[in-house]
Every structure is written in structure tokens, then in C-alpha cells.
Design a protein around this motif. Structure first.
Motif, PDB file in Angstrom:
ATOM      1  N   PRO A 243       0.792  -1.192  -0.131  1.00  0.00           N
ATOM      2  CA  PRO A 243      -0.006  -0.121   0.030  1.00  0.00           C
ATOM      3  C   PRO A 243       0.800   1.136  -0.329  1.00  0.00           C
ATOM      4  O   PRO A 243       1.931   1.177   0.125  1.00  0.00           O
ATOM      5  CB  PRO A 243      -0.763  -0.135   1.271  1.00  0.00           C
ATOM      6  N   PRO A 244       0.216   2.300  -0.363  1.00  0.00           N
ATOM      7  CA  PRO A 244       1.110   3.830  -0.178  1.00  0.00           C
ATOM      8  C   PRO A 244       1.529   3.766   1.058  1.00  0.00           C
ATOM      9  O   PRO A 244       0.907   3.532   2.196  1.00  0.00           O
ATOM     10  CB  PRO A 244      -0.032   4.769  -0.712  1.00  0.00           C
ATOM     11  N   THR A 245       2.620   4.437   1.238  1.00  0.00           N
ATOM     12  CA  THR A 245       3.246   4.975   2.542  1.00  0.00           C
ATOM     13  C   THR A 245       2.351   5.977   3.365  1.00  0.00           C
ATOM     14  O   THR A 245       2.325   6.003   4.726  1.00  0.00           O
ATOM     15  CB  THR A 245       4.677   5.135   2.599  1.00  0.00           C
ATOM     16  N   THR A 246       2.238   6.976   2.331  1.00  0.00           N
ATOM     17  CA  THR A 246       1.290   8.073   2.645  1.00  0.00           C
ATOM     18  C   THR A 246       0.027   8.288   1.862  1.00  0.00           C
ATOM     19  O   THR A 246       0.133   8.126   0.715  1.00  0.00           O
ATOM     20  CB  THR A 246       2.202   9.129   3.060  1.00  0.00           C
ATOM     21  N   ALA A 247      -1.009   8.665   2.342  1.00  0.00           N
ATOM     22  CA  ALA A 247      -2.068   9.069   1.454  1.00  0.00           C
ATOM     23  C   ALA A 247      -2.499  10.662   1.548  1.00  0.00           C
ATOM     24  O   ALA A 247      -3.582  10.898   1.354  1.00  0.00           O
ATOM     25  CB  ALA A 247      -3.246   8.040   1.464  1.00  0.00           C
TER      26      ALA A 247
ATOM     27  N   PHE B 105      -6.020   1.524  -1.728  1.00  0.00           N
ATOM     28  CA  PHE B 105      -5.072   1.508  -3.010  1.00  0.00           C
ATOM     29  C   PHE B 105      -3.891   0.433  -2.700  1.00  0.00           C
ATOM     30  O   PHE B 105      -3.563   0.264  -1.568  1.00  0.00           O
ATOM     31  CB  PHE B 105      -4.599   2.743  -3.432  1.00  0.00           C
ATOM     32  N   MET B 106      -3.525   0.016  -3.970  1.00  0.00           N
ATOM     33  CA  MET B 106      -2.227  -1.039  -3.704  1.00  0.00           C
ATOM     34  C   MET B 106      -1.232  -0.673  -4.806  1.00  0.00           C
ATOM     35  O   MET B 106      -1.861  -0.528  -5.916  1.00  0.00           O
ATOM     36  CB  MET B 106      -2.957  -2.498  -3.604  1.00  0.00           C
ATOM     37  N   GLY B 107       0.016  -0.824  -4.657  1.00  0.00           N
ATOM     38  CA  GLY B 107       0.808  -0.816  -5.522  1.00  0.00           C
ATOM     39  C   GLY B 107       1.625  -2.106  -5.541  1.00  0.00           C
ATOM     40  O   GLY B 107       1.377  -2.914  -4.733  1.00  0.00           O
ATOM     41  N   ILE B 108       2.637  -2.244  -6.496  1.00  0.00           N
ATOM     42  CA  ILE B 108       3.611  -3.218  -6.488  1.00  0.00           C
ATOM     43  C   ILE B 108       5.058  -2.981  -6.306  1.00  0.00           C
ATOM     44  O   ILE B 108       5.581  -2.044  -7.056  1.00  0.00           O
ATOM     45  CB  ILE B 108       3.351  -4.065  -7.656  1.00  0.00           C
ATOM     46  N   GLU B 109       5.841  -3.574  -5.477  1.00  0.00           N
ATOM     47  CA  GLU B 109       7.189  -3.134  -5.230  1.00  0.00           C
ATOM     48  C   GLU B 109       7.920  -3.314  -6.705  1.00  0.00           C
ATOM     49  O   GLU B 109       7.753  -4.500  -7.488  1.00  0.00           O
ATOM     50  CB  GLU B 109       7.729  -4.066  -4.416  1.00  0.00           C
TER      51      GLU B 109
END
Length: 469
Positions: free
Chosen positions: A79-83, A212-216
Motif C-alpha cells: 500500500p502507499p506509505t502515505t495518502a 489502494f495498492m501498488g507493487i514493489e
């Protein structure tokens, strides 16, 4: 059952993945030299991995995250470190208001720091106004401005919708782009009351986990991982192969329907079914002979172009490190950039790979602003730096920058788009062995595209009868 999937973006790859799990033989054709469509991983400053296209996906809608896990990327999901985003409005950075649905508040006080006192007072008139009939469809900007005033649209709804569609809120269909808001408008006299209802239902059904989600390593890894999994399952994936024509042979009386795909190189492939996962203009050209009614509707779908400017700075050169995840920009202020993302703040993996660098990116281009993209790469970088200086006081020069242009990248959902998609679907429904999917239909995000590809695959499998799986 042999199925040809035409288009190697995330929609086509998701369709291929589901077809393979259903037992089909799959050939995927992609006209360009790479897979992934608008998902693209790259690097800046020679060592910093970055996304040069989409950078995250909605996690509360599961199709994108599920596809990543199926492709072996479960451990890389982050997930994002900050939103903590902001709106750069009237020369000031204002915290992104909480408690809104695509910029529409349930409580006028939530927008107090962003709007003028007159704008806040105008919102309150909503609960006194007579009902606004929405009919079959209505534009987001037109409806919200009529209920709450233009300032809400211009200062919050526009920049939020611009980030998703690169479009114009006063053209975008509320039924297509924000269906929950359309349902609220159709069922409630007051828009504020409708938004509060949405918020209350969301609170009762609150899902755990990040929004939300991202990918390393970048969301651009997703299509490559899905393609690898498809190849491992037996798929024949071909890049640099453009489908030139699509024809049917056979019928219920003379034998089973077969599809023939002629490629630009002159080869002809045959299959039991075809899934077309192309942008609307390319799909229209391919369907012109076999499904002219669908092709005519597809050719009317417009697209917006945009560019992403990714820059890396030495932290030692920064007078101060930007805070938060970035900011959106209301187009009414006449700035060139429409958003800035502080990637090193937003994604832990970006920061960890090279702590001496600070990576950020800006976006330029909305529907009707094609002239902005006529500038050279260097000029787009310079105008981004000027806007960043005005917004956050940035004076440092980047050690590297990468400009990625997405020409015709985002389909527009104008008034009547839902009805148009319905007509396209109806025309195709009468043609056995043919399915469509992609961002032009029911959603532009990764989960919507992955979900659309999966549904197209399942319809194809079902058409094979009880033995189809």
C-alpha cells in the motif's frame, strides 16, 4: 477450444489468464513490441525503478489484486506509505478534504479550507432546492454545480475526475463515471443527503485493508508477470503482430462458426472464438465488416492524451523535502500540470532503492488540451519545474528526467456513454464466439479492466457449452 485474444494490455492478459484456467488453448496477439498497455515500468537516473504509466490500483475492488496474486506477485503488493494529498488551489496547498465522494461532500464544512465562504454557503442551499431530475444520464459537473455551486466542481470535482479520466467534469457522464453518485441523485432530492447515505452504507460495509495498492518495483510488473504465468500455462503470446482483419466462416447450418484473423504480415490464424481487447478506434476498424453497428458506436468514443514527467533530484540539493503524497491542480487556475506525485514519499520501495534520490512525477494534458503535448520533452520538464516552484518552492534541478507520452491513452465517458456501451454489447451479443473488453466500456482502472477481461473470458468459455471448462 482455441481462443485468439487480440490486445496485450491488462484486459487482454486477464482474459487470457482466465481462459487458460478454464481449459482453453490461447493465442494472444499484441501489435506493439511490448505487453502491458498503459502499465509500464522503467527507471530514472539509471538506478531508480519507477512506474511510467499507472502506479496503483484500487484494492477495495478485488480483481486487480487477485490477478497480481494469481501471477505470483502477492508478496510484492504494497500500500502507499502515505495518502496525505493536497489540492493546489488559488496558489495555496490545501489538505485534501475528507468525507467526500469524488469531490462531493456530505457536509459543507468538510470543504471549508478549500472554498470561499460564499462557496460553502452555496453548498448549504442544496437541501432547500427542489429535486433535480437526472433522467437517463447527466454530466457530473452540470448536476453537482446545479446542486452545490460551480466552486465545488471547479476546485475539487474537476481535479479528482481529471486524475482518473483526464477529462472535463462538465462533459463526463455521472452514470458511467460515478455510478454510486448517479444512483444517489436518482433516489434523493438532496445531493448532500444522497452522499451521506453512500458514506453510511460504506461505513456499515467497511472493508479492512488499504484503499489502494501498488507493487514493489512498479505496477508495470503486473502485465509481465501475468504474461509469464500464461506462457507457463501454455499460451502462445506474440508481440509485434497486428491483427488486420477479422472474419467468420461457417454457421449453424453449415458447421461450427470459426474465426479467422489475418495479420499485417499476411499470416492467417483460425480459432473457435475471439476476444477483442483493443482501444475503441482499433476495435472499430477490426469489427467494421462483421459487426458494423458496434464498429460505428466504437468509432465515436473519444480519447484524451497526457504525458508523465518523472524526475529524480538529489536530496542534498533540496532546500526542503516535499511532504505528503502529492497534490492535484484545479484546471480553473490555468496551471500546466494537473497533478504531482511525490513518489519517494508515496511508495516505500521507491525511497528504499536509492535513499539519496527524491523521485517525483507530474502529469500534463486533459481532454481538449492536446496543444500542451505539442511541446518538446525538455519544455514539458521546464514548465513542470516552474509549476513545482510556484507550488512547493522547489528550486533544485533534477539529475534526470523521463517524459512518457500516452497519446490517446484515456477513453472519455461523456453524456450517454452507458447507453452507447449498451448498444455495442447488444450488437456483439448476436455474434457467436466474439467478446469485447477494455477501458472503453465499463471502467478505466486496473480492477475494472482486469474484471472486464475475466468476464469476457467466462462468457467465451460458457459459449462452448457444458464441456467448455
Amino acid at each position: 477450444m482455441h481462443v485468439i485474444v487480440i490486445g496485450g494490455g491488462i484486459s487482454g492478459l486477464a482474459a487470457a489468464q482466465r481462459l487458460l484456467t478454464g481449459g482453453a488453448e490461447v493465442t494472444l496477439l499484441e501489435g506493439s513490441s511490448r505487453l502491458g498497455g498503459k502499465l509500464l515500468a522503467g527507471d530514472v537516473a539509471g538506478s531508480a525503478a519507477v512506474d511510467l504509466g499507472a502506479e496503483s490500483m484500487l484494492a477495495r475492488r478485488p480483481e486487480g489484486v487477485d490477478l497480481a496474486r494469481a501471477a505470483g506477485l502477492g508478496d510484492a503488493l504494497q500500500p502507499p506509505t502515505t495518502a496525505s494529498a493536497s489540492i493546489w488551489s488559488r496558489g495555496e496547498l490545501c489538505p485534501m478534504p475528507k468525507g467526500h465522494v469524488m469531490g462531493v461532500p456530505g457536509d459543507p464544512a468538510a470543504l471549508g479550507s478549500l472554498l470561499s465562504p460564499e462557496g460553502v454557503e452555496r453548498i448549504g442551499q442544496d437541501e432547500e432546492l427542489p429535486r433535480t431530475e437526472v433522467g437517463e444520464d447527466v454530466t457530473v459537473g452540470g448536476y453537482v454545480a446545479g446542486r452545490l455551486g460551480r466552486e465545488v466542481v471547479d476546485r475539487l470535482v474537476e481535479p479528482l475526475l481529471g486524475g482518473v479520466y483526464a477529462g472535463d467534469a462538465y462533459r463526463i457522464s455521472m452514470r458511467s463515471a460515478v455510478p454510486q453518485l448517479f444512483e444517489a441523485a436518482a433516489g434523493e432530492r438532496s445531493l448532500l443527503a444522497g452522499v451521506r447515505g453512500i458514506q453510511e452504507r460504506a461505513a456499515r460495509n467497511a472493508a479492512t485493508g488499504p484503499v489502494f495498492m501498488g507493487i514493489e518495483g512498479g505496477i508495470g510488473r503486473l502485465p509481465l508477470a501475468v504474461a509469464d504465468a500464461c506462457r507457463a500455462a501454455g499460451a502462445d503470446i506474440r508481440t509485434g503482430v497486428t491483427a488486420r482483419s477479422l472474419t467468420r466462416a461457417g454457421d449453424a447450418a453449415g458447421g461450427p462458426v470459426r474465426w479467422r484473423v489475418a495479420t499485417q504480415s499476411g499470416s492467417v490464424l483460425s480459432a473457435d472464438a475471439v476476444v477483442v481487447a483493443l482501444p475503441a478506434p482499433q476495435a472499430a476498424r477490426l469489427l467494421a465488416d462483421e459487426v458494423p453497428a458496434a464498429a460505428e458506436e466504437l468509432s465515436a468514443i473519444e480519447y484524451a492524451s497526457m504525458a508523465l514527467i518523472t524526475m529524480a533530484f538529489r536530496r542534498a540539493d533540496l532546500e526542503s523535502v516535499p511532504v505528503g503524497s502529492g497534490f492535484l491542480v484545479p484546471p480553473v487556475d490555468g496551471r500546466t500540470i494537473k497533478a504531482a506525485t511525490f513518489s519517494s514519499n508515496k511508495w516505500g520501495w521507491v525511497d528504499a532503492q536509492n535513499p539519496e534520490l527524491f523521485v517525483l512525477r507530474t502529469s500534463v494534458g486533459r481532454y481538449g488540451e492536446e496543444r500542451q503535448l505539442e511541446r518538446e520533452d525538455g519544455e514539458l520538464t521546464e514548465v513542470s519545474l516552474r509549476d513545482l516552484h510556484a507550488a512547493i518552492g522547489l528550486t533544485a534541478r533534477p539529475v534526470d528526467s523521463v517524459v512518457t507520452r500516452w497519446n490517446g491513452g484515456l477513453p472519455q465517458y461523456p453524456l450517454g456513454h452507458t447507453a452507447r456501451v449498451g448498444r455495442i454489447r447488444a450488437a456483439v451479443a448476436g455474434v457467436p464466439g466474439l467478446e469485447l473488453c477494455g477501458a472503453a466500456y465499463e471502467g478505466v482502472g486496473i480492477p475494472a479492466c482486469a474484471g472486464g477481461g475475466r468476464l469476457a473470458a467466462e462468457a467465451t468459455l460458457a459459449s462452448a457449452g457444458p464441456g467448455g471448462e
